[in-house]
Design a protein around this motif. Sequence first.
Motif, PDB file in Angstrom:
ATOM      1  N   HIS A  37       0.825  -1.217   0.000  1.00 25.86           N
ATOM      2  CA  HIS A  37       0.000   0.000   0.000  1.00 25.86           C
ATOM      3  C   HIS A  37       0.859   1.268   0.000  1.00 25.86           C
ATOM      4  CE1 HIS A  37      -3.597  -2.378   0.686  1.00 25.86           C
ATOM      5  NE2 HIS A  37      -3.015  -2.970   1.718  1.00 25.86           N
ATOM      6  N   GLU A  38       2.097   1.153  -0.444  1.00 31.03           N
ATOM      7  CA  GLU A  38       3.054   2.260  -0.355  1.00 31.03           C
ATOM      8  C   GLU A  38       2.554   3.524  -1.051  1.00 31.03           C
ATOM      9  OE1 GLU A  38       7.791   3.144  -1.309  1.00 31.03           O
ATOM     10  OE2 GLU A  38       6.802   1.352  -2.111  1.00 31.03           O
ATOM     11  N   LYS A  39       2.057   3.417  -2.275  1.00 27.81           N
ATOM     12  CA  LYS A  39       1.651   4.595  -3.034  1.00 27.81           C
ATOM     13  C   LYS A  39       0.515   5.343  -2.342  1.00 27.81           C
ATOM     14  CE  LYS A  39       3.065   2.885  -7.584  1.00 27.81           C
ATOM     15  NZ  LYS A  39       2.605   2.559  -8.962  1.00 27.81           N
ATOM     16  N   ALA A  40      -0.466   4.600  -1.836  1.00 27.17           N
ATOM     17  CA  ALA A  40      -1.606   5.244  -1.171  1.00 27.17           C
ATOM     18  C   ALA A  40      -1.187   5.904   0.136  1.00 27.17           C
ATOM     19  CB  ALA A  40      -2.708   4.219  -0.910  1.00 27.17           C
ATOM     20  N   LEU A  41      -0.299   5.251   0.883  1.00 24.38           N
ATOM     21  CA  LEU A  41       0.106   5.787   2.184  1.00 24.38           C
ATOM     22  C   LEU A  41       0.996   7.018   2.037  1.00 24.38           C
ATOM     23  CD1 LEU A  41       0.822   2.475   4.146  1.00 24.38           C
ATOM     24  CD2 LEU A  41      -1.141   3.994   4.390  1.00 24.38           C
ATOM     25  N   LEU A  42       1.843   7.043   1.012  1.00 24.84           N
ATOM     26  CA  LEU A  42       2.745   8.179   0.834  1.00 24.84           C
ATOM     27  C   LEU A  42       2.010   9.453   0.430  1.00 24.84           C
ATOM     28  CD1 LEU A  42       5.849   6.561  -0.913  1.00 24.84           C
ATOM     29  CD2 LEU A  42       5.619   7.310   1.462  1.00 24.84           C
ATOM     30  N   LYS A  43       0.773   9.327  -0.009  1.00 28.82           N
ATOM     31  CA  LYS A  43      -0.019  10.508  -0.340  1.00 28.82           C
ATOM     32  C   LYS A  43      -0.543  11.205   0.908  1.00 28.82           C
ATOM     33  CE  LYS A  43      -1.615   8.670  -4.789  1.00 28.82           C
ATOM     34  NZ  LYS A  43      -2.809   8.252  -5.578  1.00 28.82           N
ATOM     35  N   ARG A  44      -0.487  10.534   2.037  1.00 29.33           N
ATOM     36  CA  ARG A  44      -0.994  11.095   3.284  1.00 29.33           C
ATOM     37  C   ARG A  44       0.120  11.851   4.003  1.00 29.33           C
ATOM     38  NH1 ARG A  44      -4.691  10.260   0.806  1.00 29.33           N
ATOM     39  NH2 ARG A  44      -6.461   8.862   1.163  1.00 29.33           N
ATOM     40  N   LYS A  45      -0.091  13.133   4.225  1.00 25.41           N
ATOM     41  CA  LYS A  45       0.881  13.949   4.946  1.00 25.41           C
ATOM     42  C   LYS A  45       0.465  14.181   6.390  1.00 25.41           C
ATOM     43  CE  LYS A  45       2.402  16.368   0.773  1.00 25.41           C
ATOM     44  NZ  LYS A  45       2.609  17.685   0.128  1.00 25.41           N
ATOM     45  N   ASP A  46      -0.778  13.882   6.697  1.00 26.29           N
ATOM     46  CA  ASP A  46      -1.292  14.042   8.050  1.00 26.29           C
ATOM     47  C   ASP A  46      -1.086  12.746   8.830  1.00 26.29           C
ATOM     48  OD1 ASP A  46      -3.566  13.781  10.137  1.00 26.29           O
ATOM     49  OD2 ASP A  46      -3.506  15.912   9.672  1.00 26.29           O
ATOM     50  N   ILE A  47      -0.540  12.849  10.040  1.00 25.70           N
ATOM     51  CA  ILE A  47      -0.237  11.660  10.836  1.00 25.70           C
ATOM     52  C   ILE A  47      -1.499  10.867  11.149  1.00 25.70           C
ATOM     53  CG2 ILE A  47       0.608  10.864  13.086  1.00 25.70           C
ATOM     54  CD1 ILE A  47       2.638  13.088  13.021  1.00 25.70           C
ATOM     55  N   LEU A  48      -2.565  11.565  11.539  1.00 26.59           N
ATOM     56  CA  LEU A  48      -3.801  10.866  11.884  1.00 26.59           C
ATOM     57  C   LEU A  48      -4.384  10.157  10.668  1.00 26.59           C
ATOM     58  CD1 LEU A  48      -5.539  13.481  14.210  1.00 26.59           C
ATOM     59  CD2 LEU A  48      -4.056  11.575  14.825  1.00 26.59           C
ATOM     60  N   ALA A  49      -4.354  10.820   9.511  1.00 32.09           N
ATOM     61  CA  ALA A  49      -4.858  10.193   8.290  1.00 32.09           C
ATOM     62  C   ALA A  49      -4.009   8.986   7.906  1.00 32.09           C
ATOM     63  CB  ALA A  49      -4.881  11.209   7.152  1.00 32.09           C
ATOM     64  N   PHE A  50      -2.701   9.076   8.103  1.00 35.49           N
ATOM     65  CA  PHE A  50      -1.810   7.954   7.788  1.00 35.49           C
ATOM     66  C   PHE A  50      -2.142   6.745   8.655  1.00 35.49           C
ATOM     67  CE2 PHE A  50       2.016   5.449   8.387  1.00 35.49           C
ATOM     68  CZ  PHE A  50       2.491   5.302   7.090  1.00 35.49           C
ATOM     69  N   LEU A  51      -2.332   6.962   9.957  1.00 36.74           N
ATOM     70  CA  LEU A  51      -2.644   5.853  10.858  1.00 36.74           C
ATOM     71  C   LEU A  51      -3.993   5.230  10.523  1.00 36.74           C
ATOM     72  CD1 LEU A  51      -1.436   7.374  14.249  1.00 36.74           C
ATOM     73  CD2 LEU A  51      -0.270   5.671  12.855  1.00 36.74           C
ATOM     74  N   LYS A  52      -4.981   6.077  10.242  1.00 36.01           N
ATOM     75  CA  LYS A  52      -6.309   5.560   9.915  1.00 36.01           C
ATOM     76  C   LYS A  52      -6.288   4.776   8.611  1.00 36.01           C
ATOM     77  CE  LYS A  52      -9.795   8.311  10.392  1.00 36.01           C
ATOM     78  NZ  LYS A  52     -10.634   9.528  10.285  1.00 36.01           N
ATOM     79  N   ASP A  53      -5.592   5.298   7.595  1.00 36.21           N
ATOM     80  CA  ASP A  53      -5.545   4.617   6.304  1.00 36.21           C
ATOM     81  C   ASP A  53      -4.757   3.314   6.382  1.00 36.21           C
ATOM     82  OD1 ASP A  53      -7.014   6.640   5.316  1.00 36.21           O
ATOM     83  OD2 ASP A  53      -5.528   7.413   3.912  1.00 36.21           O
ATOM     84  N   THR A  54      -3.728   3.280   7.227  1.00 40.86           N
ATOM     85  CA  THR A  54      -2.964   2.041   7.385  1.00 40.86           C
ATOM     86  C   THR A  54      -3.857   0.916   7.896  1.00 40.86           C
ATOM     87  OG1 THR A  54      -0.931   3.284   7.841  1.00 40.86           O
ATOM     88  CG2 THR A  54      -0.977   0.980   8.516  1.00 40.86           C
ATOM     89  N   LYS A  55      -4.674   1.224   8.893  1.00 41.18           N
ATOM     90  CA  LYS A  55      -5.586   0.207   9.436  1.00 41.18           C
ATOM     91  C   LYS A  55      -6.669  -0.163   8.427  1.00 41.18           C
ATOM     92  CE  LYS A  55      -4.915   1.521  14.260  1.00 41.18           C
ATOM     93  NZ  LYS A  55      -5.575   1.952  15.521  1.00 41.18           N
ATOM     94  N   LEU A  56      -7.203   0.860   7.737  1.00 42.43           N
ATOM     95  CA  LEU A  56      -8.274   0.599   6.776  1.00 42.43           C
ATOM     96  C   LEU A  56      -7.780  -0.238   5.603  1.00 42.43           C
ATOM     97  CD1 LEU A  56     -11.151   1.093   5.741  1.00 42.43           C
ATOM     98  CD2 LEU A  56     -10.330   3.226   4.726  1.00 42.43           C
ATOM     99  N   LEU A  57      -6.629   0.122   5.044  1.00 40.08           N
ATOM    100  CA  LEU A  57      -6.100  -0.605   3.890  1.00 40.08           C
ATOM    101  C   LEU A  57      -5.702  -2.029   4.255  1.00 40.08           C
ATOM    102  CD1 LEU A  57      -3.946   2.240   2.289  1.00 40.08           C
ATOM    103  CD2 LEU A  57      -6.092   1.301   1.423  1.00 40.08           C
TER     104      LEU A  57
END
Length: 365
Positions: A37-57
């Motif tokens: 999920h590297e490409k999707a996660l690297l688009k997130r610059k917000d820490i909270l959004a990164f953590l949420k997307d990591t769990k969701l993906l």
Amino acid sequence: MFFEAVPFQTLQRIWDCFLLDGLPVLFQFSVALLKYHEKALLKRKDILAFLKDTKLLARLTFDIEKIVEIVKINRDTFPSWSWIQERQAHYMKILRKVYEEQEKARKEFERQEGLNQHNSKPSMKELTGSEHDLLIDWATEFSPGKLLVCRSDVKQGWISRVDVQLRTKENLGVRMDSRVMCITMAGENLMLVGTLSWYLYAYTINTREEVWCERLRDTPLCLEYDPVTQNIFIGLSDGTLAVIESVSTTHPNEVFYHAIGAAPVRSVVKVPDLEQLWCSCGNAVNILDSSLNIINGFEVSRSPNIHISYMVLNEDGVWIIIRGSPVLTLWDPALCLCILLYDTSTEQAAGWKRLNKDQSIHTPR
């Protein structure tokens, strides 16, 4: 490990590999999931959004064959288990040192405040006694000319509603079995209360009913509500910042924690014009951006025993109150400089232009 984090069929394959090859497999699959999920996660610059997307993906990772292929391709580049254990021991040593510093800061904070920890869950019940013998611990304005005032000690707390113009006080009719450490309004009708026993309560002003309760990682010392995002920022006594997104009358799904420092976070102030969040931690102020990354900071004193007790934002800047000191300092958020010193004991003020370099209390980091 990985239970409820990935789909069941993905979990089965990971556990098959784990039973065959042992503990290193868990680390390899963790890295493979991030790589997938590297490409999707690297688009997130917000820490909270990164953590949420990591769990969701991770929960949407059904292509286990691709994950296994990533593990096979990178198997030779993965570090050995002995190297991982060596790194773990190294970081555990660092964490123990940080923990010892936090414990020292906690004991100093409890000594100054005269607190005793209570970890049992407190309850809210009907008021049965009088609170007039207790000192006022906290007050906040919930509408023009109207305040919420809390009287409490270590074991109990009462919250009243005060109308300044009418000079009246109305008891809200509830008693808390723990000291109230902080109060704030989240909107027009929702009040948030942090207690010594590590709990954050939410209840409505109109109905005076508790709508939800969340146990935090440590004692909440301050609350800052952002009306734009409806997020609540909570300073904890272990030096971390807790964040709850989109606060409402429904129970929050998750609490995010962000490390600030070793000393308790006693005050948090949102500076909306600059999209900054100021967090006081001991004798220092850490300035965070909208992504909760620390972008700047300063110390109000070179002594680690001096603590910032409160910060207030108004049209002039950020006022900083130092515990046990009669001097108020005013800081320019844009320049991050002290522009005024005001001594309440002598009612004398000094502007920053009249201070030379040796007199300035500003210490950039």
